[in-house]
Design a protein around this motif. Sequence first.
Motif, PDB file in Angstrom:
ATOM      1  N   GLN A 121       0.826  -1.217   0.000  1.00  0.00           N
ATOM      2  CA  GLN A 121       0.000   0.000   0.000  1.00  0.00           C
ATOM      3  C   GLN A 121       0.856   1.261   0.000  1.00  0.00           C
ATOM      4  O   GLN A 121       0.574   2.224  -0.717  1.00  0.00           O
ATOM      5  CB  GLN A 121      -0.925   0.006   1.219  1.00  0.00           C
ATOM      6  N   THR A 128      -1.353   4.400  -0.354  1.00  0.00           N
ATOM      7  CA  THR A 128      -2.614   4.142   0.340  1.00  0.00           C
ATOM      8  C   THR A 128      -2.292   3.917   1.817  1.00  0.00           C
ATOM      9  O   THR A 128      -1.396   3.143   2.152  1.00  0.00           O
ATOM     10  CB  THR A 128      -3.310   2.896  -0.233  1.00  0.00           C
ATOM     11  N   TYR A 129      -3.043   4.585   2.697  1.00  0.00           N
ATOM     12  CA  TYR A 129      -2.703   4.569   4.122  1.00  0.00           C
ATOM     13  C   TYR A 129      -3.735   3.840   4.989  1.00  0.00           C
ATOM     14  O   TYR A 129      -3.771   4.035   6.201  1.00  0.00           O
ATOM     15  CB  TYR A 129      -2.546   6.008   4.633  1.00  0.00           C
ATOM     16  N   ASP A 130      -4.596   3.021   4.381  1.00  0.00           N
ATOM     17  CA  ASP A 130      -5.641   2.363   5.167  1.00  0.00           C
ATOM     18  C   ASP A 130      -5.057   1.552   6.325  1.00  0.00           C
ATOM     19  O   ASP A 130      -5.450   1.706   7.494  1.00  0.00           O
ATOM     20  CB  ASP A 130      -6.469   1.444   4.267  1.00  0.00           C
ATOM     21  N   GLU A 165      -9.001  11.184  12.410  1.00  0.00           N
ATOM     22  CA  GLU A 165      -9.779  11.855  11.362  1.00  0.00           C
ATOM     23  C   GLU A 165      -8.924  12.863  10.608  1.00  0.00           C
ATOM     24  O   GLU A 165      -8.973  12.953   9.377  1.00  0.00           O
ATOM     25  CB  GLU A 165     -10.998  12.543  11.985  1.00  0.00           C
ATOM     26  N   LYS A 168      -6.451  10.991   8.470  1.00  0.00           N
ATOM     27  CA  LYS A 168      -7.109  10.443   7.285  1.00  0.00           C
ATOM     28  C   LYS A 168      -7.295  11.530   6.214  1.00  0.00           C
ATOM     29  O   LYS A 168      -7.078  11.294   5.017  1.00  0.00           O
ATOM     30  CB  LYS A 168      -8.463   9.851   7.681  1.00  0.00           C
ATOM     31  N   GLN A 169      -7.665  12.734   6.639  1.00  0.00           N
ATOM     32  CA  GLN A 169      -7.835  13.840   5.697  1.00  0.00           C
ATOM     33  C   GLN A 169      -6.509  14.216   5.053  1.00  0.00           C
ATOM     34  O   GLN A 169      -6.420  14.458   3.851  1.00  0.00           O
ATOM     35  CB  GLN A 169      -8.430  15.053   6.424  1.00  0.00           C
ATOM     36  N   GLU A 170      -5.429  14.235   5.883  1.00  0.00           N
ATOM     37  CA  GLU A 170      -4.102  14.549   5.350  1.00  0.00           C
ATOM     38  C   GLU A 170      -3.679  13.500   4.327  1.00  0.00           C
ATOM     39  O   GLU A 170      -3.071  13.820   3.286  1.00  0.00           O
ATOM     40  CB  GLU A 170      -3.079  14.625   6.480  1.00  0.00           C
ATOM     41  N   ALA A 171      -3.989  12.215   4.619  1.00  0.00           N
ATOM     42  CA  ALA A 171      -3.628  11.145   3.689  1.00  0.00           C
ATOM     43  C   ALA A 171      -4.374  11.296   2.369  1.00  0.00           C
ATOM     44  O   ALA A 171      -3.799  11.111   1.279  1.00  0.00           O
ATOM     45  CB  ALA A 171      -3.937   9.792   4.326  1.00  0.00           C
ATOM     46  N   GLU A 172      -5.651  11.664   2.432  1.00  0.00           N
ATOM     47  CA  GLU A 172      -6.453  11.821   1.214  1.00  0.00           C
ATOM     48  C   GLU A 172      -5.967  12.993   0.370  1.00  0.00           C
ATOM     49  O   GLU A 172      -6.067  12.971  -0.856  1.00  0.00           O
ATOM     50  CB  GLU A 172      -7.922  12.017   1.599  1.00  0.00           C
ATOM     51  N   ASN A 173      -5.412  14.005   1.051  1.00  0.00           N
ATOM     52  CA  ASN A 173      -4.943  15.195   0.334  1.00  0.00           C
ATOM     53  C   ASN A 173      -3.448  15.137   0.019  1.00  0.00           C
ATOM     54  O   ASN A 173      -2.874  16.123  -0.480  1.00  0.00           O
ATOM     55  CB  ASN A 173      -5.229  16.463   1.153  1.00  0.00           C
ATOM     56  N   GLY A 174      -2.818  13.994   0.332  1.00  0.00           N
ATOM     57  CA  GLY A 174      -1.395  13.833   0.022  1.00  0.00           C
ATOM     58  C   GLY A 174      -0.489  14.654   0.907  1.00  0.00           C
ATOM     59  O   GLY A 174       0.657  14.950   0.526  1.00  0.00           O
TER      60      GLY A 174
END
Length: 519
Positions: A121, A128-130, A165, A168-174
């Motif tokens: 991942q 991907t950081y799941d 949370e 997770k937002q930081e991961a989605e925004n790179g």
Amino acid sequence: MDGNTPQDFKESNSSKDTLENSSDTRSGDSNLDSSEQSVRKRVRQRTPSPHSSSSSWSSSPRYVSVEELLETAKGVTNMALAHEIVLNGGFQLKQSEPVGSLEKRVREIVHKAFWDSLETQLSENPPTYDHAIKLLGEIKETLLSFLLPGHNRLRNQINEVLDLELIKQEAENGALDINKVAEFIIDIMGTLCAPARDEEVGRLRNITSVVPLFKEIFSVLDLMKIDMANFAISSIRPHLMQQSIEYERMKFQEFIEKQPNALDFTQKWIEEALNELISSKVETTSSPSGAENVLPAVSSSAVLNWAYLKLLKWDHMKTPFPETLLMDETRFQEMQLQLDQLTLIVAILLITYNIAGTELSGLPGFAEKLKEILKVLLTGMHMPRFNVREALVTSAEKICLEVNTCLSQHGFSHLSPDREAALKGQIEALMKTDNSIHKLIGSRIQSFLKCYIEASCQKSSPAFPGGLEPVRMELVEIAVKFSRLVNYNKMVFSPYYDRILSVLMKSKHPLFSLRKSVE
């Protein structure tokens, strides 16, 4: 891998675990392991009465279900853990290791699958950081579990930096800097860990790859969990004694309710001690000619003390141990082995000084030197392959050599051939069970231990017997341990012992008197 993390496959050793849930713990002291196995074995077996013709106060046996036996085994395991914490000042939890090769192999496969998935991942573009976020959630929970109520600043820091949370937002925004988060985690671990873990935490800072770093972080966190649990154990131990007494008694009562014949061997043990004590008093009590023979009065305390002394000469291979002492059988065995070795050492030293004469008397350190030599030569004397005759012959040769060397160094003549032959012969004769010197030393040691447990009630120390001075330190150490075991066992099981003694009293001579001891 279905999103599972390594923590899903690990057993928690958190200090929040209670004694009631402690049966799930797979680690612990080796003494606990052996005592737990002994108790479990006895729980799972319905043992036949060893004295079906003797008086018995237990109710009629009944059949129990497998579920009841398993529940009882769990209760006895918890009882064993509480018992071990109270009596073993060095008790500590240890990191568990899979015992079976299959279990170990399965665990390795599962863990490898997870870490490989995480690496895959993180290698994607974009990453991907799941799995990584789930790991951070577990790390956050673990760090928070280490905090005390007053650690508000650290709690706020952990909640702020490890806000899942936000991560997770930081991961989605790179924008997620996983290395910066890992650095914060290591800093908190360094703040919370025991000094003994500073080196392990320090090594984490040298790992640059993310996956190996997180693997090592979880490994060190596991060690920190055990440290915290052991700290909690050491903190509560002084306050646990009374609760443990009541807890053990309650669990044992649950045990005998499911195993009604669970005190058969205990009754037999006490009955034999009572009969032996009465016989010894009858032999030493002279009655006027023609007078009616009256059984002497004995106290319940004297009966129990004699019964405990019998455990130090127990044949563990042939005779089942009393049920009320199963958790301490290993401890009694260890003391028995130590006492047997000390008895032989003192007997050899007594013979040596008696034959060598006054030349050796008062020489500083010589007796201690001989004692240490004999300890080495007699190591493992209870092992099946140990040859007692050969060991005594070797000991006799070595003692003669050391004596002659010492005499020569101090300007005396060597032992004459006759005295040397006598010294060797008497040492080698100690292997005979009826050897008078061996029996004399054994009797003195037993008398000292008897006086010690009697004096412990008055918080006084008995006089030290003559001839045992070379092993004073070792003997006092054993006496303290023996007294602690005896007194604790009495506090837990005295209601059962009183009931057994009451029944035995009724089966004796009408004029027999059993005095209750005031303790």
